[in-house]
Design a protein around this motif. Structure first.
Motif, PDB file in Angstrom:
ATOM      1  N   ARG A 185      28.959   4.871   8.163  1.00 62.58           N
ATOM      2  CA  ARG A 185      27.492   4.896   8.055  1.00 62.58           C
ATOM      3  C   ARG A 185      26.926   3.477   8.047  1.00 62.58           C
ATOM      4  O   ARG A 185      25.827   3.241   8.557  1.00 62.58           O
ATOM      5  CB  ARG A 185      27.073   5.631   6.781  1.00 62.58           C
ATOM      6  N   GLY A 186      27.672   2.536   7.465  1.00 65.52           N
ATOM      7  CA  GLY A 186      27.222   1.146   7.472  1.00 65.52           C
ATOM      8  C   GLY A 186      27.167   0.583   8.878  1.00 65.52           C
ATOM      9  O   GLY A 186      26.232  -0.145   9.247  1.00 65.52           O
ATOM     10  N   LEU A 187      28.170   0.913   9.684  1.00 66.08           N
ATOM     11  CA  LEU A 187      28.180   0.478  11.078  1.00 66.08           C
ATOM     12  C   LEU A 187      26.998   1.074  11.827  1.00 66.08           C
ATOM     13  O   LEU A 187      26.324   0.393  12.613  1.00 66.08           O
ATOM     14  CB  LEU A 187      29.496   0.894  11.735  1.00 66.08           C
ATOM     15  N   GLN A 188      26.726   2.353  11.577  1.00 69.91           N
ATOM     16  CA  GLN A 188      25.596   2.995  12.242  1.00 69.91           C
ATOM     17  C   GLN A 188      24.266   2.405  11.781  1.00 69.91           C
ATOM     18  O   GLN A 188      23.332   2.263  12.578  1.00 69.91           O
ATOM     19  CB  GLN A 188      25.634   4.502  11.984  1.00 69.91           C
ATOM     20  N   ALA A 189      24.173   2.046  10.498  1.00 70.98           N
ATOM     21  CA  ALA A 189      22.952   1.410   9.993  1.00 70.98           C
ATOM     22  C   ALA A 189      22.702   0.103  10.729  1.00 70.98           C
ATOM     23  O   ALA A 189      21.565  -0.235  11.073  1.00 70.98           O
ATOM     24  CB  ALA A 189      23.068   1.169   8.487  1.00 70.98           C
TER      25      ALA A 189
END
Length: 295
Positions: A185-189
């Motif tokens: 999710r951090g990468l997607q953020a």
């Protein structure tokens, strides 16, 4: 059964029932020093634009030809390469894009294939900020509500290792699977422009503290405006001077081959593309009308 499970936790290196009740949460996240916010937001908007465009190309490619799934999971290598080429990304970046598309319900696995859904087919024709908003909503809803609340409370803070500490306190039995989800999710953020290098952008702050509609309003003036007119050249190449509105892009794709997409699209009309258009139900009159509109 719950009491017995909790009683066994200390032997597994997990908190006891007393610790779960009494242990205070980690300290607040460190504040972000007020660097030039304009540069941060500019970089965030560029990532949001690029990611939304790339996901759109993935959805379009899967609408044209579904991707074959392997028995052990994941796309077959030829299809993964095809989608990465369409999205203009590296092969190892494709997972983040397809995961975002699946979160938003734009693509789905069915009968051994990954294909575009009806929602995805309608989504790709919407304005760019609306497409980004749908991806941002899906990303936000994939997070635990407690984490969204924390991000909203710490919208001026640096999101980094402090989030890991908080999640470890909130979900002590989560372990590596939970951390893997957080990293994803951090990468997607980062790809969506919610945060840049762990620092929330103005877009991200609006998303977690308000909603995706407000965030899209913040994003809108930071990305190039969509255009509705293109140039038809003598060699039957169609050039878009900016990101093309989804409905017009969809129309041109019916009668021309896409040579490049994104900030400035390029299409080429060929005998094969016109033959394909006629096979899809176009007529001489509708193809000519498209050419006139392009001119």
């Amino acid at each position: 059964a719950v009491a017995a499970e909790l009683a066994a936790w200390p032997a597994r290196g997990l908190p006891s029932a007393t610790a779960l009740r009494d242990e205070a949460p980690p300290p607040v996240l460190a504040p972000v020093d007020d660097v030039d916010r304009r540069f941060l937001d500019r970089g965030a908007a560029e990532r949001a634009f690029t990611t939304t465009t790339a996901v759109t190309e993935v959805v379009l490619a899967l609408a044209e030809t579904p991707g074959r799934l392997l028995a052990r999971g994941g796309l077959s290598l030829p299809d993964a390469k095809r989608l990465a080429a369409a999205a203009g990304c590296e092969l190892d970046e494709l997972v983040a894009l397809t995961d975002l598309a699946a979160l938003a319900g734009l693509i789905d696995d069915d009968a051994g294939s990954t294909r575009t859904t009806e929602l995805g087919d309608a989504w790709r024709r919407r304005p760019l900020t609306e497409r980004w908003s749908a991806l941002a909503v899906a990303w936000r809803e994939a997070l635990p509500p407690e984490l969204v609340s924390l991000l909203a409370e710490r919208a001026e803070s640096r999101w980094g290792s402090g989030l890991v500490d908080f999640l470890d306190w909130l979900y002590p039995a989560g372990g590596e699977p939970l951390l893997a989800r957080l990293r994803r999710r951090g990468l997607q953020a980062d790809r969506l422009g919610v945060a840049v290098d762990g620092r929330p952008s103005s877009i991200g702050r609006a998303l977690v503290a308000r909603d995706a509609v407000v965030a899209a309003e913040v994003l809108a003036p930071l990305v190039p405006a969509e255009v509705e007119q293109v140039y038809l050249q003598h060699d039957l190449t169609i050039v878009s001077p900016g990101p093309l509105a989804g409905a017009i892009d969809d129309r041109l794709r019916r009668v021309a081959d896409v040579e490049s997409s994104g900030l400035a699209g390029r299409y080429r009309i060929t005998a094969e593309s016109v033959t394909r258009a006629i096979a899809m139900g176009e007529t001489a009159a509708t193809v000519s009308y498209t050419h006139l509109r392009a001119h």
